[in-house]
Motif scaffolding. Structure first.
Motif, PDB file in Angstrom:
ATOM      1  N   ASN A 116       0.804  -1.213   0.000  1.00  0.00           N
ATOM      2  CA  ASN A 116       0.000   0.000   0.000  1.00  0.00           C
ATOM      3  C   ASN A 116       0.843   1.272   0.000  1.00  0.00           C
ATOM      4  O   ASN A 116       0.404   2.319   0.467  1.00  0.00           O
ATOM      5  CB  ASN A 116      -0.958  -0.018   1.195  1.00  0.00           C
ATOM      6  N   SER A 117       2.044   1.158  -0.514  1.00  0.00           N
ATOM      7  CA  SER A 117       2.938   2.311  -0.639  1.00  0.00           C
ATOM      8  C   SER A 117       3.297   2.492  -2.105  1.00  0.00           C
ATOM      9  O   SER A 117       3.668   1.533  -2.775  1.00  0.00           O
ATOM     10  CB  SER A 117       4.221   2.082   0.171  1.00  0.00           C
ATOM     11  N   ASP A 118       3.167   3.718  -2.588  1.00  0.00           N
ATOM     12  CA  ASP A 118       3.556   3.968  -3.979  1.00  0.00           C
ATOM     13  C   ASP A 118       4.765   4.893  -4.082  1.00  0.00           C
ATOM     14  O   ASP A 118       5.192   5.242  -5.168  1.00  0.00           O
ATOM     15  CB  ASP A 118       2.374   4.471  -4.815  1.00  0.00           C
ATOM     16  N   LEU A 119       5.322   5.279  -2.935  1.00  0.00           N
ATOM     17  CA  LEU A 119       6.572   6.045  -2.877  1.00  0.00           C
ATOM     18  C   LEU A 119       7.455   5.411  -1.815  1.00  0.00           C
ATOM     19  O   LEU A 119       6.974   5.012  -0.751  1.00  0.00           O
ATOM     20  CB  LEU A 119       6.317   7.503  -2.494  1.00  0.00           C
ATOM     21  N   SER A 120       8.737   5.338  -2.099  1.00  0.00           N
ATOM     22  CA  SER A 120       9.676   4.791  -1.119  1.00  0.00           C
ATOM     23  C   SER A 120      11.024   5.486  -1.272  1.00  0.00           C
ATOM     24  O   SER A 120      11.233   6.269  -2.206  1.00  0.00           O
ATOM     25  CB  SER A 120       9.808   3.276  -1.277  1.00  0.00           C
ATOM     26  N   PHE A 121      11.912   5.193  -0.340  1.00  0.00           N
ATOM     27  CA  PHE A 121      13.235   5.824  -0.306  1.00  0.00           C
ATOM     28  C   PHE A 121      14.266   4.791   0.109  1.00  0.00           C
ATOM     29  O   PHE A 121      13.967   3.887   0.879  1.00  0.00           O
ATOM     30  CB  PHE A 121      13.248   6.978   0.704  1.00  0.00           C
ATOM     31  N   ASN A 122      15.489   4.955  -0.349  1.00  0.00           N
ATOM     32  CA  ASN A 122      16.585   4.099   0.095  1.00  0.00           C
ATOM     33  C   ASN A 122      17.320   4.713   1.276  1.00  0.00           C
ATOM     34  O   ASN A 122      18.113   4.059   1.929  1.00  0.00           O
ATOM     35  CB  ASN A 122      17.567   3.813  -1.044  1.00  0.00           C
ATOM     36  N   SER A 123      17.033   5.982   1.554  1.00  0.00           N
ATOM     37  CA  SER A 123      17.695   6.707   2.638  1.00  0.00           C
ATOM     38  C   SER A 123      16.642   7.297   3.575  1.00  0.00           C
ATOM     39  O   SER A 123      15.696   7.939   3.121  1.00  0.00           O
ATOM     40  CB  SER A 123      18.560   7.827   2.042  1.00  0.00           C
ATOM     41  N   VAL A 124      16.833   7.086   4.857  1.00  0.00           N
ATOM     42  CA  VAL A 124      15.921   7.655   5.842  1.00  0.00           C
ATOM     43  C   VAL A 124      16.012   9.187   5.821  1.00  0.00           C
ATOM     44  O   VAL A 124      15.022   9.878   6.043  1.00  0.00           O
ATOM     45  CB  VAL A 124      16.161   7.059   7.250  1.00  0.00           C
ATOM     46  N   ASN A 125      17.197   9.722   5.516  1.00  0.00           N
ATOM     47  CA  ASN A 125      17.348  11.174   5.429  1.00  0.00           C
ATOM     48  C   ASN A 125      16.543  11.740   4.265  1.00  0.00           C
ATOM     49  O   ASN A 125      15.910  12.790   4.395  1.00  0.00           O
ATOM     50  CB  ASN A 125      18.825  11.559   5.287  1.00  0.00           C
ATOM     51  N   ASP A 126      16.575  11.050   3.125  1.00  0.00           N
ATOM     52  CA  ASP A 126      15.771  11.500   1.982  1.00  0.00           C
ATOM     53  C   ASP A 126      14.285  11.479   2.326  1.00  0.00           C
ATOM     54  O   ASP A 126      13.545  12.399   1.979  1.00  0.00           O
ATOM     55  CB  ASP A 126      16.028  10.626   0.747  1.00  0.00           C
ATOM     56  N   MET A 127      13.847  10.428   3.008  1.00  0.00           N
ATOM     57  CA  MET A 127      12.441  10.357   3.383  1.00  0.00           C
ATOM     58  C   MET A 127      12.080  11.494   4.330  1.00  0.00           C
ATOM     59  O   MET A 127      11.031  12.125   4.188  1.00  0.00           O
ATOM     60  CB  MET A 127      12.092   9.010   4.028  1.00  0.00           C
ATOM     61  N   ALA A 128      12.947  11.791   5.290  1.00  0.00           N
ATOM     62  CA  ALA A 128      12.693  12.858   6.249  1.00  0.00           C
ATOM     63  C   ALA A 128      12.547  14.206   5.543  1.00  0.00           C
ATOM     64  O   ALA A 128      11.583  14.947   5.781  1.00  0.00           O
ATOM     65  CB  ALA A 128      13.824  12.928   7.273  1.00  0.00           C
ATOM     66  N   VAL A 129      13.478  14.523   4.659  1.00  0.00           N
ATOM     67  CA  VAL A 129      13.444  15.815   3.960  1.00  0.00           C
ATOM     68  C   VAL A 129      12.233  15.885   3.031  1.00  0.00           C
ATOM     69  O   VAL A 129      11.538  16.904   2.977  1.00  0.00           O
ATOM     70  CB  VAL A 129      14.760  16.070   3.192  1.00  0.00           C
ATOM     71  N   TYR A 130      11.956  14.807   2.323  1.00  0.00           N
ATOM     72  CA  TYR A 130      10.800  14.772   1.424  1.00  0.00           C
ATOM     73  C   TYR A 130       9.508  15.004   2.212  1.00  0.00           C
ATOM     74  O   TYR A 130       8.661  15.813   1.824  1.00  0.00           O
ATOM     75  CB  TYR A 130      10.738  13.436   0.680  1.00  0.00           C
ATOM     76  N   MET A 131       9.358  14.286   3.329  1.00  0.00           N
ATOM     77  CA  MET A 131       8.147  14.446   4.138  1.00  0.00           C
ATOM     78  C   MET A 131       7.997  15.880   4.621  1.00  0.00           C
ATOM     79  O   MET A 131       6.902  16.440   4.584  1.00  0.00           O
ATOM     80  CB  MET A 131       8.174  13.491   5.332  1.00  0.00           C
ATOM     81  N   TYR A 132       9.089  16.478   5.083  1.00  0.00           N
ATOM     82  CA  TYR A 132       9.024  17.863   5.562  1.00  0.00           C
ATOM     83  C   TYR A 132       8.664  18.810   4.421  1.00  0.00           C
ATOM     84  O   TYR A 132       7.767  19.637   4.554  1.00  0.00           O
ATOM     85  CB  TYR A 132      10.359  18.268   6.197  1.00  0.00           C
ATOM     86  N   ALA A 133       9.346  18.657   3.297  1.00  0.00           N
ATOM     87  CA  ALA A 133       9.138  19.582   2.175  1.00  0.00           C
ATOM     88  C   ALA A 133       7.766  19.421   1.524  1.00  0.00           C
ATOM     89  O   ALA A 133       7.144  20.406   1.146  1.00  0.00           O
ATOM     90  CB  ALA A 133      10.244  19.385   1.128  1.00  0.00           C
ATOM     91  N   LYS A 134       7.294  18.190   1.413  1.00  0.00           N
ATOM     92  CA  LYS A 134       6.065  17.932   0.648  1.00  0.00           C
ATOM     93  C   LYS A 134       4.819  17.703   1.495  1.00  0.00           C
ATOM     94  O   LYS A 134       3.715  17.931   1.012  1.00  0.00           O
ATOM     95  CB  LYS A 134       6.260  16.705  -0.266  1.00  0.00           C
ATOM     96  N   ASN A 135       4.982  17.228   2.720  1.00  0.00           N
ATOM     97  CA  ASN A 135       3.808  16.800   3.476  1.00  0.00           C
ATOM     98  C   ASN A 135       3.598  17.481   4.817  1.00  0.00           C
ATOM     99  O   ASN A 135       2.591  17.222   5.476  1.00  0.00           O
ATOM    100  CB  ASN A 135       3.868  15.282   3.724  1.00  0.00           C
ATOM    101  N   SER A 136       4.505  18.334   5.257  1.00  0.00           N
ATOM    102  CA  SER A 136       4.421  18.868   6.626  1.00  0.00           C
ATOM    103  C   SER A 136       3.210  19.755   6.868  1.00  0.00           C
ATOM    104  O   SER A 136       2.861  20.003   8.022  1.00  0.00           O
ATOM    105  CB  SER A 136       5.706  19.594   7.005  1.00  0.00           C
ATOM    106  N   THR A 137       2.551  20.203   5.835  1.00  0.00           N
ATOM    107  CA  THR A 137       1.347  21.015   6.030  1.00  0.00           C
ATOM    108  C   THR A 137       0.070  20.170   6.002  1.00  0.00           C
ATOM    109  O   THR A 137      -1.018  20.696   6.216  1.00  0.00           O
ATOM    110  CB  THR A 137       1.243  22.119   4.954  1.00  0.00           C
ATOM    111  N   HIS A 138       0.221  18.882   5.780  1.00  0.00           N
ATOM    112  CA  HIS A 138      -0.942  17.972   5.761  1.00  0.00           C
ATOM    113  C   HIS A 138      -1.538  17.879   7.161  1.00  0.00           C
ATOM    114  O   HIS A 138      -0.810  17.841   8.149  1.00  0.00           O
ATOM    115  CB  HIS A 138      -0.498  16.588   5.264  1.00  0.00           C
ATOM    116  N   LYS A 139      -2.850  17.820   7.247  1.00  0.00           N
ATOM    117  CA  LYS A 139      -3.521  17.807   8.555  1.00  0.00           C
ATOM    118  C   LYS A 139      -3.122  16.616   9.427  1.00  0.00           C
ATOM    119  O   LYS A 139      -3.161  16.708  10.645  1.00  0.00           O
ATOM    120  CB  LYS A 139      -5.036  17.860   8.382  1.00  0.00           C
TER     121      LYS A 139
END
Length: 172
Positions: A116-139
């Motif tokens: 049930n995942s359509d996006l993934s990362f090989n680096s936890v740092n990449d996932m962290a930055v992506y989540m902050y940049a793209k999703n941090s305003t999500h409710k």
């Protein structure tokens, strides 16, 4: 007097050091995710910006993870009675492992998370930055981040430093 001057000078230097600056999410360049679930770390958000089905399913996972941590801490305390330093470290590891296992199970299991995942990362740092940049305003961001951190414990310690490093690349 020289000692007091040296102390005052040291205090002035530390006062000049400021906390790390964190850039606004929209100013940070988000790492490119892996489209699909072939990476090591599954994103709690889908490509369209909604929370993944496993996040919905795992909303209660933090309760389980906290319970796992408690059980591990109790086991560690028992070990610590016999082996003071090693017992505490082992208990912490048992707690983290049990907490992760419970969080994964409550989110539907490894296979459900991956399916049930359509996006993934090989680096936890990449996932962290992506989540902050793209999703941090999500409710549901705080909840999704907490669940992701329970499933990927390394995200707990990597999240803030990754955001600081990404913010350093932003020009003033």
């Amino acid at each position: 007097m020289k000692k007091i001057s040296a102390i005052l000078f040291a205090l002035m230097l530390t006062a000049c050091v400021s906390a790390p600056r964190i850039a606004a999410p929209n100013l940070i360049a988000a790492p490119k995710p892996i489209v699909g679930n072939s990476g090591k770390f599954m994103s709690p958000y889908t490509e369209d910006g909604t929370v993944a089905a496993w996040v919905e399913k795992g909303r209660n996972a933090s309760v389980g993870a906290n319970l796992g941590g408690f059980v591990g801490a109790q086991a560690g305390q028992k070990l610590a009675e016999n082996i003071p330093f090693v017992g505490g470290i082992l208990g912490q590891h048992i707690g983290e492992t049990a907490g992760r296992a419970i969080a994964v199970k409550m989110a539907g299991g490894e296979e459900f998370i991956r399916a049930n995942s359509d996006l993934s990362f090989n680096s936890v740092n990449d996932m962290a930055v992506y989540m902050y940049a793209k999703n941090s305003t999500h409710k549901d961001f705080a909840e999704a981040l907490k669940l992701a951190q329970e499933i990927y414990p390394e995200l707990k310690t990597a999240y803030y430093p990754a955001i600081i490093n990404a913010s350093a690349a932003v020009k003033n």
